[in-house]
Design an enzyme around this catalytic site. Structure first.
Site, PDB file in Angstrom:
ATOM      1  N   GLU A   1      11.260 -23.318 -65.829  1.00  0.00           N
ATOM      2  CA  GLU A   1      12.493 -22.730 -65.283  1.00  0.00           C
ATOM      3  C   GLU A   1      13.421 -22.298 -66.425  1.00  0.00           C
ATOM      4  OE1 GLU A   1      16.561 -24.582 -64.566  1.00  0.00           O
ATOM      5  OE2 GLU A   1      15.126 -25.594 -63.250  1.00  0.00           O
ATOM      6  N   HIS A   2      13.458 -23.077 -67.497  1.00  0.00           N
ATOM      7  CA  HIS A   2      14.257 -22.720 -68.671  1.00  0.00           C
ATOM      8  C   HIS A   2      13.606 -21.602 -69.474  1.00  0.00           C
ATOM      9  CE1 HIS A   2      17.353 -26.061 -69.121  1.00  0.00           C
ATOM     10  NE2 HIS A   2      16.697 -26.385 -68.028  1.00  0.00           N
TER      11      HIS A   2
END
Length: 860
Positions: A166-167
């Site tokens: 997600e990052h």
């Protein structure tokens, strides 16, 4: 209250949290509930929001929401595209190198913020500022995308990989390679973004000024089409993911440690430097390659749901979405499915008492049960029905009995509907209680009382009358809900699209559709003593908790439930006569008719009543046309600022008045009538808002309790001790201490918090408080404002009731109520203060600039 509220660790002047709300509301008439579009979406009847559902060739499903009102023209997609292309050429950015490693999507840290000392002047300014933010956000366009993958899909040897990905997807794309280019683009154009990962879903969202929405949408979509995920950025992003230790994350990991070893979730769903960097190096795991493999496997179009909202035509939005998101790849593989892993908490480790040493000085008890997944019962919402009763604060409730015993300050119950509390494997039902010192000493008695209430619910069975009351309240709130920030709205809807059928995308998480006693009874059947997990937080555990969780330094211990109590709970639990179901709610609005104007209309509030005892300002709502009203009264008194002791007694008075109102006014609160009592500088503020039909009834309740103020010795003692903790916590906080000293310098006749704390420590009594209460109500000036769907006649009746009931005399002297500060001489001034908390290494620097008119009239 349910999980929608915020847990209260301190009891001070504020007694209720206002729901976010600006002046602008969207009207959603009752006919909306069963009216569907041709595309089967249950939608807002408000002309400001019009949805359309589409599915792309690659399987991605999208909901398009147009904010265009009837008669407005948003231009064609071709015209809009031309504007955006011109803007893109003008604002094209070179690749940026940013060593901060911040993707701009934010993290999931949940830091507990200390309550601010109540200062009504600044509180009013803050509310206006928040309203301004909401007003500006209404102009934003927003998008959110939900992917059906989360930490349940983490590999066993790479805990936290889903969260890490997600990052990493924010680290540029093939089309827009700048590592933090998207974040920079949003900041430049007034936007923001965020992302989150839970058990089975990952959500990304952003908002931006409408003019740049098309360009932002294209940049954002590349994260799901061709992200770069630069290998060199892994080291930095691991540090960003490894956000350190937080109590909330520790409690989650501790709770999940009781699960069967069938899910990766039991390791560390968020991941950290050890699971994503150190251990992979030791095991010679290529984290970067595994990250790309994970993206290819799970970031597939047919796993995705997209919601976009903008002031464009639906045709324009559809053309943009199809053109941009049709490029998202589809790997054709089946979605992850964990529904076969049932009853994961059926372990010996679950039904025990866990003791934890928290950082803050608070006693907290949480009882939790794991029940079969309830998402499929969204039309009935059995856990919501149960939490409504558990969290009730009226007569006969758990909290009512605990408060009478001075054992608890607050109680919250239910399922917070996050992925960690509700997924395809299990649902969690929790009850969290903020205990007093006495409550902590009698913790098993508190638990026993909760089990008695559960037993009562199981014995009496579901009640249709109560269900229909909740149903009506939820429907009223839904029909007349205040406008939500677009970024929050699309985030919610894109997740709903993963959970509900098309017709319930917009309503599935909010409305209670049908009463089914069998479904509710089945959920209740699981909430028994032998299935409960107990968690007790207290600083008193210091030195008695030898255990440490693998990833954290927080101390805890595990113990069996004492045989005495376990034995009592195995037997037939006797019902408690002090516990009973709520009475019928008389505060539920049923009259939504818009009032006719009975006096000349005006742009601003006008004074419609004035005497030596008070005045009333009035403004009829003829713009938003909703059946709600806002009522505010400032009861000015000269006795509050007489001495530090008077201020202390005033704080105690407002807190105990709030305590006295908590039970009788709770029914009004759940019926969407809100009230707030504020200890202002020169008087008591009463603020009410909600459906106008029953708002006067709530004001009468507040005034009656103000007129007949009473205090019991035990209640006084409880709040006296709590006030000492509150003042002390403020004094040891450098930022808040600096603020108090700054205001002491600037404001004439201000008493410092140190003086108030000294007055409290020197001692005040019940007799002092009762005498102060009588003196406070002896002389008052009541200034009021009524605005909204009430007539001027109804408004005057409100003022008349207040003055007749309180029977106060006019003020003998004028009380200054304007906010004034001293003029600082034109030179530099330095004030140094030594912190009261010698163990706190932090320092606070406040720079204050005073701007005003110089003697010659020139603006400084």
């Amino acid at each position: 209250m349910g999980f929608r509220g915020n847990c209260i660790d301190e009891v001070y002047v504020d007694i209720d949290t206002w729901k976010d709300g600006g002046a602008k509301c969207q009207i959603i008439p009752p006919s909306r509930i069963r009216r569907c579009l041709k595309s089967q979406i249950q939608q807002h009847k408000s002309p400001s929001l019009t949805p359309r559902y589409i599915q792309l060739a690659n399987g991605l499903r999208a909901l398009l929401i147009s904010e265009l009102k009837d008669g407005e023209w948003g231009g064609t997609a071709v015209e809009a595209d031309q504007d955006y292309k011109e803007e893109e050429e003008a604002t094209a950015e070179p690749r940026q190198e940013d060593d901060e490693g911040d993707s701009g999507e934010g993290t999931e840290e949940e830091e507990e913020k200390e309550e601010e000392e109540v200062d009504s002047d600044f509180e009013e300014l803050n509310e206006e500022k928040e309203a301004g933010k909401r007003a500006s956000s209404e102009k934003q366009s927003a998008a959110a995308l939900c992917i059906a993958v989360g930490s349940f899909s983490d590999p066993e040897d790479l805990a936290g990989l889903a969260h890490f990905l997600e990052h990493m997807v924010f680290m540029g794309s093939e089309k827009y390679p700048a590592e933090n280019g998207f974040d920079a683009f949003l900041k430049k154009h007034g936007g923001s973004d965020n992302a989150s990962t839970d058990c089975e879903r990952t959500i990304f969202q952003f908002d931006v000024q409408r003019k740049y929405f098309r360009q932002a949408l294209d940049r954002w979509a590349q994260f799901f089409i061709c992200p770069l995920m630069i290998e060199e950025a892994i080291e930095r992003e691991v540090e960003a993911v490894d956000s350190g230790e937080s109590l909330s994350l520790f409690l989650l990991i501790l709770f999940l440690s009781t699960i069967k070893p069938i899910l990766p979730l039991v390791v560390l769903p968020t991941g950290n430097a050890q699971t994503l960097k150190q251990e992979p190096k030791e095991k010679q795991i290529n984290t970067y390659q595994r990250l790309r493999d994970f993206w290819k496997r799970f970031y597939s179009a047919h796993y995705m749901t997209l919601t976009v909202q903008s002031k464009e035509t639906l045709d324009t939005l559809e053309e943009w979405v199809r053109e941009i998101f049709d490029k998202v790849p589809n790997n054709g593989k089946p979605k992850p499915d964990f529904s076969h892993l049932q009853e994961p908490f059926e372990t010996p480790a679950f039904n025990k008492m866990y003791r934890v040493v928290p950082v803050r000085k608070v006693h907290g008890l949480t009882l939790s049960w794991a029940v079969p997944p309830q998402a499929r019962h969204y039309r009935v919402k059995p856990l919501h029905y149960i939490s409504w009763l558990i969290g009730h604060e009226g007569k006969g409730s758990i909290l009512s009995v605990l408060r009478k015993k001075c054992w608890a300050l607050a109680l919250f119950g239910g399922n917070n509907e996050t992925g960690f509390d509700q997924n395809s494997t299990y649902s969690i039902f929790s009850i969290s209680i903020t205990l007093t010192d006495q409550g902590f000493q009698n913790v098993y008695e508190v638990v026993h009382l909760v089990f008695q209430y559960m037993k009562m619910l199981q014995t009496l069975g579901p009640q249709q009358r109560i269900y229909e009351e909740i149903q009506k309240i939820e429907a009223n709130e839904f029909h007349y809900q205040e406008q939500t920030d677009p970024i929050m709205y699309v985030e919610n809807i894109c997740e709903n699209m993963q959970l509900f059928p098309k017709e319930d995308f917009l309503t599935g998480d909010q409305l209670m559709f049908e009463y089914n006693p069998q479904v509710i009874s089945e959920a209740l059947r699981w909430l028994t003593p032998e299935r409960a997990n107990l968690l007790l937080l207290s600083p008193e555990h210091e030195g008695n908790c030898p255990l440490r969780e693998r990833w954290f330094t927080t101390s805890y211990s595990i113990e069996d439930i004492p045989e005495e109590w376990a034995g009592r709970w195995k037997e037939e639990l006797a019902l408690n006569s002090d516990l009973h179901l709520p009475e019928e709610n008389k505060f539920i609005a049923t009259d939504f008719e818009l009032r006719s104007l009975d006096c000349p209309d005006s742009e601003f509030p006008v004074k419609i009543s004035s005497s030596d005892r008070g005045c009333l300002w009035y403004k009829k709502d003829n713009k938003f046309k909703i059946p709600k009203a806002y009522v505010r009264f400032h009861l000015v008194s000269p006795v509050i600022q007489k001495s530090p002791k008077s201020l202390v007694l005033f704080d105690l008075f407002v807190n105990i008045l709030a305590h006295n109102l908590a039970e009788p006014a709770y029914q009004a609160q759940v019926a969407q009538l809100e009230y707030k009592l504020v200890a202002a500088e020169h008087g008591l503020l009463l603020r009410l808002k909600g459906f106008n039909h029953k708002l006067p009834l709530l004001l009468e309740l507040l005034v009656d309790h103000l007129a007949d103020f009473i205090v019991e010795e035990e209640v006084f003692s409880m709040f006296f001790q709590q006030m000492k903790k509150t003042y002390f916590n403020i004094l040891i906080n450098p930022e808040r201490l600096a603020r108090d000293v700054r205001l002491l310098v600037l404001e004439p006749s201000r008493w410092s918090l140190v003086q108030k704390y000294q007055a409290l420590v020197e001692g005040v009594s019940v007799e002092d408080l009762l005498a102060f209460s009588r003196e406070l109500k002896e002389q008052l000036y009541a200034e009021g404002l009524v605005q909204g769907n009430l007539t001027s006649t109804e408004s005057k009746q409100i003022l008349q009731y207040l003055t007749n009931k309180l029977q106060f005399h006019p003020l003998a002297i004028e009380v200054p109520v304007l906010f004034r500060v001293l003029e600082i001489p034109e030179k530099h001034h330095l004030c140094k203060i030594k912190s009261f908390n010698m163990g706190d290494a932090n320092s606070e620097v406040t720079v204050y600039y005073q701007v005003g008119y110089a003697h010659g009239g020139a603006l400084l």
